[in-house]
Design a protein around this motif. Structure first.
Motif, PDB file in Angstrom:
ATOM      1  N   GLY A 129       0.845  -1.179   0.000  1.00 24.90           N
ATOM      2  CA  GLY A 129       0.000   0.000   0.000  1.00 24.90           C
ATOM      3  C   GLY A 129       0.882   1.232   0.000  1.00 24.90           C
ATOM      4  N   ALA A 130       0.686   2.087   0.997  1.00 25.90           N
ATOM      5  CA  ALA A 130       1.488   3.302   1.108  1.00 25.90           C
ATOM      6  C   ALA A 130       2.735   3.095   1.952  1.00 25.90           C
ATOM      7  N   VAL A 131       2.927   1.892   2.486  1.00 29.51           N
ATOM      8  CA  VAL A 131       4.038   1.622   3.390  1.00 29.51           C
ATOM      9  C   VAL A 131       5.192   1.000   2.611  1.00 29.51           C
ATOM     10  N   ARG A 132       6.340   1.642   2.673  1.00 27.33           N
ATOM     11  CA  ARG A 132       7.538   1.126   2.035  1.00 27.33           C
ATOM     12  C   ARG A 132       8.416   0.482   3.097  1.00 27.33           C
ATOM     13  N   GLN A 133       8.862  -0.720   2.838  1.00 21.93           N
ATOM     14  CA  GLN A 133       9.707  -1.419   3.792  1.00 21.93           C
ATOM     15  C   GLN A 133      10.927  -1.977   3.101  1.00 21.93           C
ATOM     16  N   GLN A 134      12.102  -1.549   3.547  1.00 20.43           N
ATOM     17  CA  GLN A 134      13.341  -2.107   3.030  1.00 20.43           C
ATOM     18  C   GLN A 134      13.519  -3.505   3.605  1.00 20.43           C
ATOM     19  N   LEU A 135      13.961  -4.419   2.765  1.00 27.00           N
ATOM     20  CA  LEU A 135      14.098  -5.812   3.187  1.00 27.00           C
ATOM     21  C   LEU A 135      15.461  -6.045   3.814  1.00 27.00           C
ATOM     22  N   ASP A 136      15.445  -6.649   4.977  1.00 26.90           N
ATOM     23  CA  ASP A 136      16.686  -7.020   5.638  1.00 26.90           C
ATOM     24  C   ASP A 136      17.335  -8.162   4.868  1.00 26.90           C
ATOM     25  N   ALA A 137      18.644  -8.091   4.694  1.00 22.81           N
ATOM     26  CA  ALA A 137      19.349  -9.087   3.876  1.00 22.81           C
ATOM     27  C   ALA A 137      19.197 -10.498   4.429  1.00 22.81           C
ATOM     28  N   SER A 138      18.975 -10.637   5.719  1.00 25.94           N
ATOM     29  CA  SER A 138      18.884 -11.978   6.285  1.00 25.94           C
ATOM     30  C   SER A 138      17.574 -12.670   5.949  1.00 25.94           C
ATOM     31  N   TYR A 139      16.663 -11.980   5.250  1.00 28.40           N
ATOM     32  CA  TYR A 139      15.501 -12.678   4.708  1.00 28.40           C
ATOM     33  C   TYR A 139      15.920 -13.781   3.756  1.00 28.40           C
ATOM     34  N   TRP A 140      16.974 -13.531   2.964  1.00 25.56           N
ATOM     35  CA  TRP A 140      17.360 -14.491   1.932  1.00 25.56           C
ATOM     36  C   TRP A 140      18.776 -15.010   2.103  1.00 25.56           C
ATOM     37  N   ASP A 141      19.662 -14.236   2.726  1.00 31.41           N
ATOM     38  CA  ASP A 141      21.051 -14.650   2.901  1.00 31.41           C
ATOM     39  C   ASP A 141      21.139 -15.469   4.187  1.00 31.41           C
ATOM     40  N   LEU A 142      21.242 -16.773   4.054  1.00 33.66           N
ATOM     41  CA  LEU A 142      21.159 -17.641   5.223  1.00 33.66           C
ATOM     42  C   LEU A 142      22.405 -17.575   6.088  1.00 33.66           C
TER      43      LEU A 142
END
Length: 366
Positions: A81-94
């Protein structure tokens, strides 16, 4: 696409979205996240965005309310929606994720997808996305067998395809549960079309873990103050639980385990109102074979209440054997140190150990 951290990935980040260097089975010691402690910690509310899943959303399209923005490769983000959230690298970098888990003294993550899941698109694409997610979870477990297990994503917009995907992954030791939205494009989880899925989960002894996606009242709640999350998420969990009770799912499948996020939403505090309605309202009379209160222990709950007093009340109501560690990793609405939340309650050692990891180990058969 390489999954080795020594190569640049899709976004050009160090290690890309890949698994990082494969260290082989046994390279990470059991209990690696809490070597100095005696009690294992298992986080049952830990979100994960596989690289190939995000890549598909960015290149092939995503829901209107969930746009993947990779215009800055060093800081990928999602627009909700109107909320922008930067993704933390540890979402994908195990590799990074394991280091952060070590800092949290958490041994194991039960990996789960979060928004937008896979039920928003066509059945065929939903099935492809589910395979992408589930195969990535299998790869994560293979790389770190003591640290990661998965909760399977299913294309519920077509129950036959969902059952097909469930059967495909049923023999994988990496996957130990299914992960379902609290409603499927407005269809409630008590709908009989989902009963074959519950029957199969019951036969597999796989718990059903729930998480909100499109929440009740979103047209009002999303306007200000982030209420779609603050209120909408726990409210939608409560609505889903009510449908499972009144819709007869818990009676029809007596061995089915259901895990409610966000400490059960409002269910632990509104069961009395529901039970009163069950007794006097024709809409609910004789629905659910038992009083609502007796269904509270049919659910399991994570600890994410953000109020020790309320978490203590939940444990008193349902028992310490029904509550499990959860962090909402790695969102800002979760816990950075979930272990401290449990230890701060000053429970008995046995209850503390059960909530930190014993209950999850039993439920997930770890």
């Amino acid at each position: 696409m390489s999954h080795c951290g020594c190569h640049s990935g899709w976004l050009g980040l160090h290690g890309g979205f890949g698994l990082g260097p494969h260290r082989g089975l046994g390279a990470v010691a059991p209990g690696g996240g809490s070597r100095g402690t005696k009690v294992q910690a298992i986080d049952v509310h830990a979100h994960y965005y596989p690289e190939r899943f995000l890549k598909s959303l960015a290149e092939e399209g995503s829901p209107p309310n969930f746009q993947v923005d990779v215009s800055n490769p060093q800081a990928p983000a999602v627009m909700r929606g109107a909320v922008r959230q930067q993704l933390d690298a540890s979402y994908w970098d195990l590799d990074r994720r394991v280091k952060r888990m070590d800092g949290q003294r958490v041994d194991t993550h039960a990996l789960s997808l979060t928004l937008p899941m896979v039920h928003w698109t066509t059945p065929e694409r939903g099935a492809r996305l589910a395979r992408i997610v589930n195969d990535a979870m299998i790869e994560a477990h293979t790389a770190y067998p003591e640290r990661f297990y998965g909760c399977a994503a299913l294309p519920l917009q077509e129950p036959a395809l969902a059952l097909q995907e469930l059967n495909r992954v049923a023999g994988q030791k990496a996957l130990r549960a299914v992960y379902l939205p609290t409603n499927v494009n407005g269809k409630e989880l008590a709908d009989p079309v989902y009963w074959p899925i519950y029957e199969r989960c019951e036969a597999l002894d796989w718990p059903v873990m729930l998480h909100p996606t499109t929440v009740i009242g979103a047209e009002r709640l999303q306007q200000r103050y982030y209420l779609n999350n603050l209120l909408g998420n726990p409210f939608d969990t409560t609505v889903a639980a009510a449908h499972l009770i009144f819709g007869g799912v818990l009676d029809r499948f007596p061995r089915l385990n259901v895990v409610l996020p966000h400490a059960g939403g409002a269910l632990p505090f509104l069961w009395g109102r529901m039970q009163h309605g069950q007794a006097i309202r024709p809409e609910t009379k004789d629905l659910g074979r038992k009083p609502v209160r007796e269904y509270l222990r049919r659910f399991h709950y994570d600890i994410i209440s953000h109020a020790p007093e309320l978490l203590g009340m939940l444990i008193q109501q349902v028992g310490a054997d029904r509550v499990m560690l959860g962090s909402d990793y790695c969102f800002d609405m979760g816990y950075e140190q979930p272990r401290d939340v449990v230890m701060g309650l000053k429970l008995s050692r046995s209850d503390e150990a059960a909530i930190l990891g014993g209950n999850a180990a039993r439920l997930l058969r770890l």
